[in-house]
Design a protein around this motif. Sequence first.
Motif, PDB file in Angstrom:
ATOM      1  N   ARG A 145      18.500  18.541   9.569  1.00 34.79           N
ATOM      2  CA  ARG A 145      17.067  18.283   9.681  1.00 34.79           C
ATOM      3  C   ARG A 145      16.518  17.634   8.403  1.00 34.79           C
ATOM      4  O   ARG A 145      15.712  16.701   8.464  1.00 34.79           O
ATOM      5  CB  ARG A 145      16.326  19.593   9.961  1.00 34.79           C
ATOM      6  CG  ARG A 145      14.824  19.450  10.135  1.00 34.79           C
ATOM      7  CD  ARG A 145      14.205  20.768  10.583  1.00 34.79           C
ATOM      8  NE  ARG A 145      12.762  20.659  10.709  1.00 34.79           N
ATOM      9  CZ  ARG A 145      11.903  20.882   9.737  1.00 34.79           C
ATOM     10  NH1 ARG A 145      12.366  21.254   8.531  1.00 34.79           N
ATOM     11  NH2 ARG A 145      10.611  20.766   9.928  1.00 34.79           N
ATOM     12  N   ALA A 146      16.955  18.128   7.259  1.00 32.42           N
ATOM     13  CA  ALA A 146      16.482  17.566   5.993  1.00 32.42           C
ATOM     14  C   ALA A 146      16.914  16.113   5.836  1.00 32.42           C
ATOM     15  O   ALA A 146      16.162  15.276   5.328  1.00 32.42           O
ATOM     16  CB  ALA A 146      17.019  18.391   4.825  1.00 32.42           C
ATOM     17  N   LEU A 147      18.129  15.791   6.275  1.00 30.00           N
ATOM     18  CA  LEU A 147      18.627  14.422   6.152  1.00 30.00           C
ATOM     19  C   LEU A 147      17.878  13.477   7.082  1.00 30.00           C
ATOM     20  O   LEU A 147      17.559  12.347   6.705  1.00 30.00           O
ATOM     21  CB  LEU A 147      20.125  14.400   6.442  1.00 30.00           C
ATOM     22  CG  LEU A 147      21.006  15.092   5.398  1.00 30.00           C
ATOM     23  CD1 LEU A 147      22.433  15.239   5.892  1.00 30.00           C
ATOM     24  CD2 LEU A 147      20.992  14.317   4.080  1.00 30.00           C
ATOM     25  N   TRP A 148      17.600  13.911   8.285  1.00 27.29           N
ATOM     26  CA  TRP A 148      16.834  13.074   9.202  1.00 27.29           C
ATOM     27  C   TRP A 148      15.421  12.824   8.689  1.00 27.29           C
ATOM     28  O   TRP A 148      14.941  11.688   8.690  1.00 27.29           O
ATOM     29  CB  TRP A 148      16.761  13.745  10.575  1.00 27.29           C
ATOM     30  CG  TRP A 148      17.887  13.354  11.480  1.00 27.29           C
ATOM     31  CD1 TRP A 148      18.643  12.219  11.421  1.00 27.29           C
ATOM     32  CD2 TRP A 148      18.396  14.115  12.581  1.00 27.29           C
ATOM     33  NE1 TRP A 148      19.608  12.231  12.405  1.00 27.29           N
ATOM     34  CE2 TRP A 148      19.477  13.372  13.141  1.00 27.29           C
ATOM     35  CE3 TRP A 148      18.076  15.329  13.149  1.00 27.29           C
ATOM     36  CZ2 TRP A 148      20.200  13.816  14.239  1.00 27.29           C
ATOM     37  CZ3 TRP A 148      18.792  15.768  14.251  1.00 27.29           C
ATOM     38  CH2 TRP A 148      19.844  15.027  14.791  1.00 27.29           C
ATOM     39  N   LEU A 149      14.753  13.873   8.253  1.00 29.33           N
ATOM     40  CA  LEU A 149      13.388  13.715   7.760  1.00 29.33           C
ATOM     41  C   LEU A 149      13.348  12.865   6.494  1.00 29.33           C
ATOM     42  O   LEU A 149      12.464  12.015   6.326  1.00 29.33           O
ATOM     43  CB  LEU A 149      12.766  15.088   7.500  1.00 29.33           C
ATOM     44  CG  LEU A 149      12.481  15.950   8.745  1.00 29.33           C
ATOM     45  CD1 LEU A 149      11.958  17.321   8.326  1.00 29.33           C
ATOM     46  CD2 LEU A 149      11.499  15.250   9.663  1.00 29.33           C
ATOM     47  N   GLY A 150      14.303  13.092   5.591  1.00 30.48           N
ATOM     48  CA  GLY A 150      14.355  12.290   4.372  1.00 30.48           C
ATOM     49  C   GLY A 150      14.596  10.824   4.675  1.00 30.48           C
ATOM     50  O   GLY A 150      13.960   9.933   4.100  1.00 30.48           O
TER      51      GLY A 150
END
Length: 506
Positions: A410-415
């Motif tokens: 999730r963090a990688l997608w949002l970033g």
Amino acid sequence: MTPSLGHSAARGAMMTLGAQAAKMVLQLLSVVILSRLLTPHDYGLIAIVLVIIGIGEIFRDFGLTSASVQAPELSDGQRDNLFWINVAIGVILAVLMFCSAWPVHLLMHEPDLIGIVQVLSVVLLINGVTTQYRAQLMRALRFHAMAVIDIVAAVLALGSAIVSALAGAGYWALVIQQIVNSLTLLVGAALAGRWLPRWYSRRHPVGHFMRFGWNMVASSLASYAGNQVDTVLVGARFGTTALGLYNRAYQLISSSFNQIRSPLSSVAIPVMSRVQADLRRFDSFVISGQLALGFGLGIPLALVAGLADPVVRIALGDQWLAATPLLRFFCGSSMMTSLAFVGYWVYVSRGLAHQLFRYSMVALVIRVACVVAGSFLGMTGVAAGVLAGPLLTWTLSWIWLSRITPIPVRALWLGGARVLILTCTITAVSWATSHRLDANPWLLLLAGSATGLVAGCLFLVLPVYRRDARSLVGFLRLMVTRQKAGPGPTEPRPTATSGAEDHDRR
């Protein structure tokens, strides 16, 4: 007290980025100067031979650089054995490339290719000797030494090419550039390494290194085939002159930015390998790595995409204006590749070579399909296919990897989404500025860059972008400050919105 691993990573990144910034300047000088001394046909000939060398380089390394860097333990005897294996592979590949000169000539109908292929076959032998010297410098985190060696090699190689081109050597100037670069890298790595390999001994088994390396070779071949299918297709369908035009645009963007992404692996992989058992620390490196690559490379790529016309006029000259649309597509492709590149670090640092190969085969099929489909629309269509490939595989890469190993999906997608929103805005604003003004290329470049950067800075009014900025500034401070003794190591921490502490793992 042992120094912080996070600080070592940051300092190593600083050294590597500094060296690569210098190399990018040299690359730009090479493009600007040599493009005015040589012809698209000259570059087309070398581009064909470099495809062959690229394939040979994959086998020459045989994944043993990554294997030796990633290994928790490596004895002196194993290191010596790996050296001789790389040398033997280099000798075999040099002979095979020398003999391939005639088939390549028959395939491309260019007699000049015979001599070029035969002379450049020595590069595979030289690089085979260099392999383990470079690997041991990486394993020892000697990034400063590697940075110095890389810069010296690039300077000497460019200088020799310019002198040769001015002397009327034609495409041989580019041949000399390749050989001088390889020789300098060998001498520098050997002097910095300060070790002489002993003879091969069966008392020091390296079978597990070879198995790991074979999977890396298979993955690299799939990736390389996907990356070179456009070059082969353009050369076969449109000729060497068209290929030279295509290659110059590619070199100006994709090749230049690859010189940052790929060497950063020499910092990221050994550091991430050491912290792979600590999920929290590992996540922080993955998240920080994507943000650093995304914003650090994405902003200049966005500016070049928006200002492609003045960039081509300044860097290559008006005779290369047909490369302008190609340049924009290559900027987009390089942007998407940068966002997904952290996934490669995860695969290698966690020893997932076989899984990397399986994903690489899927990505290869997607990229080839996109490029072949685009080729029916000419060279611009091929470049559009080069962009379509990573656009389709970016999301797939995180889904695939998350099913194999824990990662902060999730963090990688949002970033990544935040990076894309900001960079697309910068591209649009800089493009609009350059098209509303009637001025010389330098003024268009300055005005477009200024408005684009101002548009990017406006995103700092949003808290999420301010947190990203603080995270990157903290990482930069680690780069430029000396490590102080303290109670224990610290690592770059994820931002509150990165989700590293409470993300849902797949």
